[in-house]
Design a protein around this motif. Sequence first.
Motif, PDB file in Angstrom:
ATOM      1  N   LEU A  86       1.019  -1.901  -0.375  1.00 44.06           N
ATOM      2  CA  LEU A  86       0.014   0.026  -0.043  1.00 44.06           C
ATOM      3  C   LEU A  86       0.504   1.404  -0.048  1.00 44.06           C
ATOM      4  O   LEU A  86       0.946   2.634  -1.002  1.00 44.06           O
ATOM      5  CB  LEU A  86      -0.846  -0.047   1.258  1.00 44.06           C
ATOM      6  N   TRP A  87       1.860   1.384   0.728  1.00 46.36           N
ATOM      7  CA  TRP A  87       2.845   2.442   1.330  1.00 46.36           C
ATOM      8  C   TRP A  87       3.500   2.694  -0.152  1.00 46.36           C
ATOM      9  O   TRP A  87       3.876   4.334  -0.728  1.00 46.36           O
ATOM     10  CB  TRP A  87       3.700   2.133   2.233  1.00 46.36           C
ATOM     11  N   VAL A  88       4.296   1.728  -0.321  1.00 47.57           N
ATOM     12  CA  VAL A  88       4.480   1.944  -2.532  1.00 47.57           C
ATOM     13  C   VAL A  88       3.760   2.207  -3.145  1.00 47.57           C
ATOM     14  O   VAL A  88       4.122   3.494  -4.066  1.00 47.57           O
ATOM     15  CB  VAL A  88       5.892   0.285  -2.507  1.00 47.57           C
ATOM     16  N   SER A  89       2.918   1.851  -3.377  1.00 45.68           N
ATOM     17  CA  SER A  89       1.455   2.204  -4.582  1.00 45.68           C
ATOM     18  C   SER A  89       1.985   3.674  -4.235  1.00 45.68           C
ATOM     19  O   SER A  89       1.101   4.142  -5.182  1.00 45.68           O
ATOM     20  CB  SER A  89       0.316   1.018  -3.745  1.00 45.68           C
ATOM     21  N   ILE A  90       1.180   3.928  -2.545  1.00 42.51           N
ATOM     22  CA  ILE A  90       0.951   5.817  -2.641  1.00 42.51           C
ATOM     23  C   ILE A  90       2.013   6.875  -3.272  1.00 42.51           C
ATOM     24  O   ILE A  90       1.957   7.446  -3.441  1.00 42.51           O
ATOM     25  CB  ILE A  90       0.334   6.232  -0.621  1.00 42.51           C
ATOM     26  N   TYR A  91       3.354   5.679  -2.535  1.00 43.36           N
ATOM     27  CA  TYR A  91       4.715   7.027  -3.264  1.00 43.36           C
ATOM     28  C   TYR A  91       4.051   6.724  -4.142  1.00 43.36           C
ATOM     29  O   TYR A  91       4.928   8.382  -4.913  1.00 43.36           O
ATOM     30  CB  TYR A  91       6.180   6.341  -2.444  1.00 43.36           C
ATOM     31  N   GLN A  92       4.425   5.890  -5.094  1.00 41.21           N
ATOM     32  CA  GLN A  92       4.927   6.448  -6.721  1.00 41.21           C
ATOM     33  C   GLN A  92       3.815   6.986  -7.460  1.00 41.21           C
ATOM     34  O   GLN A  92       3.831   7.938  -8.285  1.00 41.21           O
ATOM     35  CB  GLN A  92       4.812   4.773  -7.776  1.00 41.21           C
ATOM     36  N   ALA A  93       2.010   7.215  -6.758  1.00 40.01           N
ATOM     37  CA  ALA A  93       1.872   7.604  -7.437  1.00 40.01           C
ATOM     38  C   ALA A  93       1.660   9.264  -7.195  1.00 40.01           C
ATOM     39  O   ALA A  93       1.254   9.647  -7.937  1.00 40.01           O
ATOM     40  CB  ALA A  93      -0.083   7.150  -6.846  1.00 40.01           C
ATOM     41  N   ILE A  94       2.210   9.897  -6.270  1.00 34.96           N
ATOM     42  CA  ILE A  94       2.946  10.669  -6.070  1.00 34.96           C
ATOM     43  C   ILE A  94       3.763  11.327  -6.416  1.00 34.96           C
ATOM     44  O   ILE A  94       3.684  12.089  -7.078  1.00 34.96           O
ATOM     45  CB  ILE A  94       2.077  11.323  -4.204  1.00 34.96           C
ATOM     46  N   CYS A  95       4.803  10.585  -6.028  1.00 31.83           N
ATOM     47  CA  CYS A  95       6.180  10.615  -6.408  1.00 31.83           C
ATOM     48  C   CYS A  95       6.802  11.150  -8.109  1.00 31.83           C
ATOM     49  O   CYS A  95       7.272  11.411  -8.542  1.00 31.83           O
ATOM     50  CB  CYS A  95       7.586  10.306  -5.332  1.00 31.83           C
ATOM     51  N   PHE A  96       6.326   9.781  -7.965  1.00 30.79           N
ATOM     52  CA  PHE A  96       7.099   9.207  -9.665  1.00 30.79           C
ATOM     53  C   PHE A  96       5.861  11.098 -10.576  1.00 30.79           C
ATOM     54  O   PHE A  96       5.664  11.030 -11.663  1.00 30.79           O
ATOM     55  CB  PHE A  96       5.852   7.953 -10.395  1.00 30.79           C
ATOM     56  N   ARG A  97       4.872  11.127 -10.132  1.00 30.54           N
ATOM     57  CA  ARG A  97       3.895  12.181 -11.122  1.00 30.54           C
ATOM     58  C   ARG A  97       4.730  13.419 -11.113  1.00 30.54           C
ATOM     59  O   ARG A  97       5.072  14.146 -11.945  1.00 30.54           O
ATOM     60  CB  ARG A  97       2.601  12.099 -11.321  1.00 30.54           C
ATOM     61  N   VAL A  98       5.445  13.855  -9.996  1.00 32.89           N
ATOM     62  CA  VAL A  98       6.350  14.516  -9.733  1.00 32.89           C
ATOM     63  C   VAL A  98       7.331  14.521 -10.540  1.00 32.89           C
ATOM     64  O   VAL A  98       7.982  15.623 -10.620  1.00 32.89           O
ATOM     65  CB  VAL A  98       6.129  15.168  -8.062  1.00 32.89           C
ATOM     66  N   TYR A  99       7.761  13.502 -10.805  1.00 33.49           N
ATOM     67  CA  TYR A  99       9.580  13.235 -11.137  1.00 33.49           C
ATOM     68  C   TYR A  99       9.021  13.054 -13.049  1.00 33.49           C
ATOM     69  O   TYR A  99      10.404  13.264 -13.420  1.00 33.49           O
ATOM     70  CB  TYR A  99      10.075  11.751 -10.684  1.00 33.49           C
ATOM     71  N   GLY A 100       8.009  12.609 -12.915  1.00 33.51           N
ATOM     72  CA  GLY A 100       8.042  12.339 -14.211  1.00 33.51           C
ATOM     73  C   GLY A 100       8.291  11.115 -15.102  1.00 33.51           C
ATOM     74  O   GLY A 100       8.616  10.642 -16.090  1.00 33.51           O
ATOM     75  N   ILE A 101       8.106  10.020 -14.198  1.00 31.83           N
ATOM     76  CA  ILE A 101       8.221   8.385 -14.228  1.00 31.83           C
ATOM     77  C   ILE A 101       6.949   7.803 -14.115  1.00 31.83           C
ATOM     78  O   ILE A 101       6.373   8.008 -13.298  1.00 31.83           O
ATOM     79  CB  ILE A 101       9.411   8.464 -12.653  1.00 31.83           C
ATOM     80  N   PRO A 102       7.111   6.917 -15.265  1.00 28.15           N
ATOM     81  CA  PRO A 102       6.437   6.217 -15.700  1.00 28.15           C
ATOM     82  C   PRO A 102       5.487   5.263 -13.947  1.00 28.15           C
ATOM     83  O   PRO A 102       6.839   4.577 -14.088  1.00 28.15           O
ATOM     84  CB  PRO A 102       6.353   5.090 -16.392  1.00 28.15           C
ATOM     85  N   GLN A 103       4.628   5.486 -13.589  1.00 30.26           N
ATOM     86  CA  GLN A 103       4.749   4.067 -12.903  1.00 30.26           C
ATOM     87  C   GLN A 103       4.835   2.774 -13.493  1.00 30.26           C
ATOM     88  O   GLN A 103       3.945   2.371 -14.281  1.00 30.26           O
ATOM     89  CB  GLN A 103       3.193   4.456 -12.099  1.00 30.26           C
TER      90      GLN A 103
END
Length: 203
Positions: A86-103
């Motif tokens: 759950l935590w990693v899913s929340i992390y990438q949903a927020i942070c990867f959008r900021v970095y421009g990294i595909p989830q």
Amino acid sequence: MTNPIDQISAKLHALEIELEAEMAKKRAGLQYGLERGKVLFEQEVVRRHRELRTHVVRYLFSARPLVLLSAPVIYSLIVPFVIVDLWVSIYQAICFRVYGIPQVRRHRYLVFDRSGLAYLNMIEKLNCAYCSYVNGVIAYVREVGSRTEQYWCPIKQARRVIGAHARYAGFEEFGEGEHYHERLKVLQADIRKAKEPGEPLGD
């Protein structure tokens, strides 16, 4: 000119494709197919599988007492794994959008095919589902971690890393700081075009 590390990485990738092709040939001989993602065996194979199934009661009584006593310890790991998932899913949903990294597409890492095997009893199917989930989460988190590492710190360690992820081979060498920041920008641009491992680049 391609450097030796890139050449070896390309060979490893080619061997992975060859291994998958050989495994596909073996699967073809096991008399099953896939339909809408579901495994379908021939009726005769299903009948033989049912004959091989161990009854739950016999399965439990044949287990060593210490094996039964250790089961709650094994299954207690479900709690931290669900939290990490759950935590990693929340992390990438927020942070990867900021970095421009595909989830990372989580569903590609969680596979539960074994539940359709008729030679497994309900306890064995539960055990298989548990193992599938835990190892799937590990693979999923590893891919999220590898994309994060390539974006923020794509430098190899001074010591050998056991079981390094696939992206590690392309990281900068330890101590070669002369062009690190220029190379970092290149690797960050590359990770913004990231694909799942084994996925064709043209998809």
